[in-house]
Design an enzyme around this catalytic site. Structure first.
Site, mmCIF file in Angstrom:
data_model
loop_
_atom_site.group_PDB
_atom_site.id
_atom_site.type_symbol
_atom_site.label_atom_id
_atom_site.label_comp_id
_atom_site.label_asym_id
_atom_site.label_seq_id
_atom_site.Cartn_x
_atom_site.Cartn_y
_atom_site.Cartn_z
ATOM 1 N N ASP A 32 28.619 53.439 -100.547
ATOM 2 C CA ASP A 32 27.580 54.084 -101.368
ATOM 3 C C ASP A 32 26.452 53.077 -101.574
ATOM 4 O O ASP A 32 26.565 52.174 -102.407
ATOM 5 C CB ASP A 32 28.157 54.518 -102.715
ATOM 6 C CG ASP A 32 29.125 55.686 -102.597
ATOM 7 O OD1 ASP A 32 29.770 55.818 -101.533
ATOM 8 O OD2 ASP A 32 29.242 56.467 -103.563
ATOM 9 N N LYS B 217 23.255 61.207 -102.595
ATOM 10 C CA LYS B 217 23.899 61.152 -103.910
ATOM 11 C C LYS B 217 22.827 61.011 -104.980
ATOM 12 O O LYS B 217 21.840 60.306 -104.790
ATOM 13 C CB LYS B 217 24.862 59.961 -103.920
ATOM 14 C CG LYS B 217 25.573 59.668 -105.228
ATOM 15 C CD LYS B 217 26.506 58.477 -105.039
ATOM 16 C CE LYS B 217 27.073 57.970 -106.361
ATOM 17 N NZ LYS B 217 27.954 56.793 -106.180
ATOM 18 N N LYS C 170 26.436 64.661 -103.225
ATOM 19 C CA LYS C 170 27.288 64.087 -104.262
ATOM 20 C C LYS C 170 26.505 63.907 -105.560
ATOM 21 O O LYS C 170 25.687 63.004 -105.668
ATOM 22 C CB LYS C 170 27.848 62.737 -103.806
ATOM 23 C CG LYS C 170 28.732 62.050 -104.862
ATOM 24 C CD LYS C 170 29.270 60.714 -104.363
ATOM 25 C CE LYS C 170 30.026 59.958 -105.438
ATOM 26 N NZ LYS C 170 30.559 58.660 -104.979
#
Length: 308
Positions: free
Chosen positions: A145, A208, A244
């Site tokens: 991430d 995300k 996400k």
């Protein structure tokens, strides 16, 4: 394709109005609610990102990841043999080895995700970001991430943002890359859409919303805009990119609402761990409480559920 970026216009009042309608959606009840909650469990990136993380609490997190819902509750729902686990365990790079070893010892194939690239601020040199990514992958992380440099968005340096994310993508190697946009710090919904597009063009497997450390994290207006970008990118290229939301998602009701929103905007095929994740550290506890209530008719005492 800078042409896609230059023509972006977001109708903010319409987005906000749609987001307000989402909050009024009816809550699911009974077996329907239980089914959606179990689906949400399989999409959770169970996370610990604290300065006081130790091998022991990472091991505890990994055990909970493998056994997210109490076995007797799953048996009551006839779901004990369906292999329900969370989607991934997410930790800092320094704790990746602990998580990998704990899951390996348990004979579990849950992927370990690591935040990297100067998380959460992104205010580190690119060379340092790339080195951190490579180390996390070397330690055994199968998902990375990364965080973008918000200054590149705020100053309109779209080609610079593209190049930075491309280099991060290369550093990830075989690992899946989720690109955190830190939407609460991007200034406008138009910037959120543009950054989403750039991240996907640069090879992100997921986009995300947030690090969870900003003042404003996952919100429905931001989610709508990011999902519309994913849909447009899919129409243009045929490539499916995951989504996400992360930060501030704490209740079972919120989790179901995000699942329903993804179903409405992107379709049922996105409702899998391969294309949808929920970034959360406290959400699983509330979901397990709601499932306990569904099975037993009463809420659990504090000692009756394992710490999430």
């Amino acid at each position: 394709e800078l042409g896609w970026i230059s023509k972006v216009y977001v109708n903010r009042p319409a987005v906000v109005r749609h987001a307000e309608q989402i909050k009024k959606w009816k809550t699911l009840k009974g077996n329907w609610q239980a089914a959606w909650l179990l689906k949400a469990v399989t999409c959770i990136d169970l996370t610990t990102l604290s300065g006081d993380d130790t091998p022991s609490n990472v091991q505890r997190l990994c055990f909970k990841a493998q056994h997210p819902i109490r076995e007797d509750l799953l048996k009551a729902l006839d779901m004990h043999d369906k292999g329900i686990t969370v989607g991934a365990v997410c930790v800092y790079p320094a704790r990746v080895t602990d998580a990998v070893n704990a899951l390996k010892a348990a004979g579990c194939n849950i992927p370990v995700a690591s935040v990297a690239a100067g998380f959460p601020s992104g205010q580190t040199p690119l060379e340092t970001k790339l080195a951190e990514i490579k180390l996390a992958v070397e330690y055994g992380a199968r998902e990375i991430d990364i965080v973008i440099s918000r200054s590149l968005v705020l100053t309109g340096q779209w080609e610079g943002l593209y190049e930075e994310i491309c280099q991060c993508r290369k550093a990830c190697g075989e690992a899946h890359m989720k690109t955190i946009l830190a939407t609460g710090e991007l200034g406008s919904l138009a910037n959120v859409y543009k950054a989403s597009m750039i991240a996907m063009m640069a090879g992100s497997d997921f986009i995300k919303t947030s690090t969870g450390k900003e003042v404003e994290n996952a919100t429905f207006p931001v989610g709508i805009v990011m999902m519309r970008a994913i849909k447009e990118y899919y129409w243009q290229t045929g490539n499916k990119v995951g989504f996400k939301p992360a930060g501030g998602i704490r209740t079972a009701k919120e989790a179901i609402t995000w699942l329903m929103l993804v179903k409405e905007e992107l379709g049922v095929e996105w409702l899998t761990p391969e294309l949808f994740r929920l970034g959360a550290s406290n959400l699983l506890g509330d979901i397990e409480q709601q499932i306990f209530y569904h099975v037993t008719g009463s809420y659990p005492l504090q000692h009756e559920l394992a710490m999430a």
